[in-house]
Design an enzyme around this catalytic site. Structure first.
Site, mmCIF file in Angstrom:
data_model
loop_
_atom_site.group_PDB
_atom_site.id
_atom_site.type_symbol
_atom_site.label_atom_id
_atom_site.label_comp_id
_atom_site.label_asym_id
_atom_site.label_seq_id
_atom_site.Cartn_x
_atom_site.Cartn_y
_atom_site.Cartn_z
ATOM 1 N N HIS A 65 0.736 -1.167 -0.044
ATOM 2 C CA HIS A 65 -0.019 0.015 0.023
ATOM 3 C C HIS A 65 0.826 1.214 0.027
ATOM 4 O O HIS A 65 2.132 1.218 0.369
ATOM 5 C CB HIS A 65 -0.883 0.199 1.299
ATOM 6 C CG HIS A 65 -1.661 -1.253 1.323
ATOM 7 N ND1 HIS A 65 -1.708 -1.825 2.457
ATOM 8 C CD2 HIS A 65 -2.266 -1.942 0.598
ATOM 9 C CE1 HIS A 65 -2.620 -3.004 2.510
ATOM 10 N NE2 HIS A 65 -2.904 -3.128 1.145
ATOM 11 N N TYR A 135 0.970 1.507 13.453
ATOM 12 C CA TYR A 135 1.585 2.367 12.554
ATOM 13 C C TYR A 135 1.284 3.862 13.044
ATOM 14 O O TYR A 135 0.037 4.338 13.508
ATOM 15 C CB TYR A 135 0.617 2.261 11.296
ATOM 16 C CG TYR A 135 0.750 1.031 10.477
ATOM 17 C CD1 TYR A 135 1.398 0.934 9.358
ATOM 18 C CD2 TYR A 135 0.015 -0.146 11.033
ATOM 19 C CE1 TYR A 135 1.293 -0.481 8.606
ATOM 20 C CE2 TYR A 135 -0.210 -1.182 10.241
ATOM 21 C CZ TYR A 135 0.568 -1.384 9.027
ATOM 22 O OH TYR A 135 0.518 -2.558 8.208
#
Length: 186
Positions: A65, A135
């Protein structure tokens, strides 16, 4: 006192961040993020978003991604539970390492994180059942800027350490790199 040791990796801008743990009989404390210390690595933005993923099965792949400008993002990826093989692919247009990848083992035990700059695709494979990642993102998710590449693209040549057990429908539908793909212009 520095709480991190930062190592430059073979792809310019990609960094391995190793955290110092301070512990005693109760356990340990480790700083996950420090804007002041990470500024030296190039992380100059505030954290715009923090995400937590949990992946059930060993061998699962998530990725690859990225977000296109003006929503390109840097990520600081940390494994909180289990172990993953974390991969970053350089998608920066004109980069001498365009479409090269680098991977690091991140685990709850090794106190490592991968600092991924803007212009990179990111993904990982779980090496254990029950892997959890945290993240920190420099930009909020923008659906219209979302991009992805197929994790099994032969042109990328990512050598996943395990047979891929599971891949989401969304990730399986990411395109292969085609000859016209020039990368991400930052």
């Amino acid at each position: 006192m520095n709480r991190f040791t930062v190592t430059d990796l073979p792809l310019a801008g990609l960094k391995l961040v190793e955290r110092r743990r301070f512990g005693d009989s109760r356990g340990f404390l480790a700083r996950l993020f420090c804007a002041e210390e990470l500024a030296a690595t190039g992380w100059l933005q505030p954290i715009a978003q923090i995400n937590h993923t949990f992946t059930t099965w060993r061998g699962t792949v998530r990725g690859m991604h990225f977000q296109r400008p003006p929503h390109a993002e840097a990520k600081l990826v940390t494994c909180l539970q289990g172990e993953v093989w974390d991969v970053a692919v350089d998608l920066r247009a004109g980069s001498p390492t365009f479409l090269h990848w680098h991977a690091e083992r991140l685990s709850a035990d090794n106190a490592r994180a991968l600092l991924i700059p803007e212009g990179f695709a990111h993904g990982f494979q779980t090496l254990t059942n029950g892997a959890a990642l945290l993240y920190c993102h420099s930009a909020a998710y923008a659906p219209g800027a979302e991009g992805g590449l197929h994790p099994q693209d032969e042109r990328l040549g990512i050598a996943w350490p395990l047979e891929i057990r599971e891949l989401s429908v969304r990730d399986a539908m990411h395109p292969m790199v085609e000859g016209a793909f020039e990368g991400v212009a930052l």
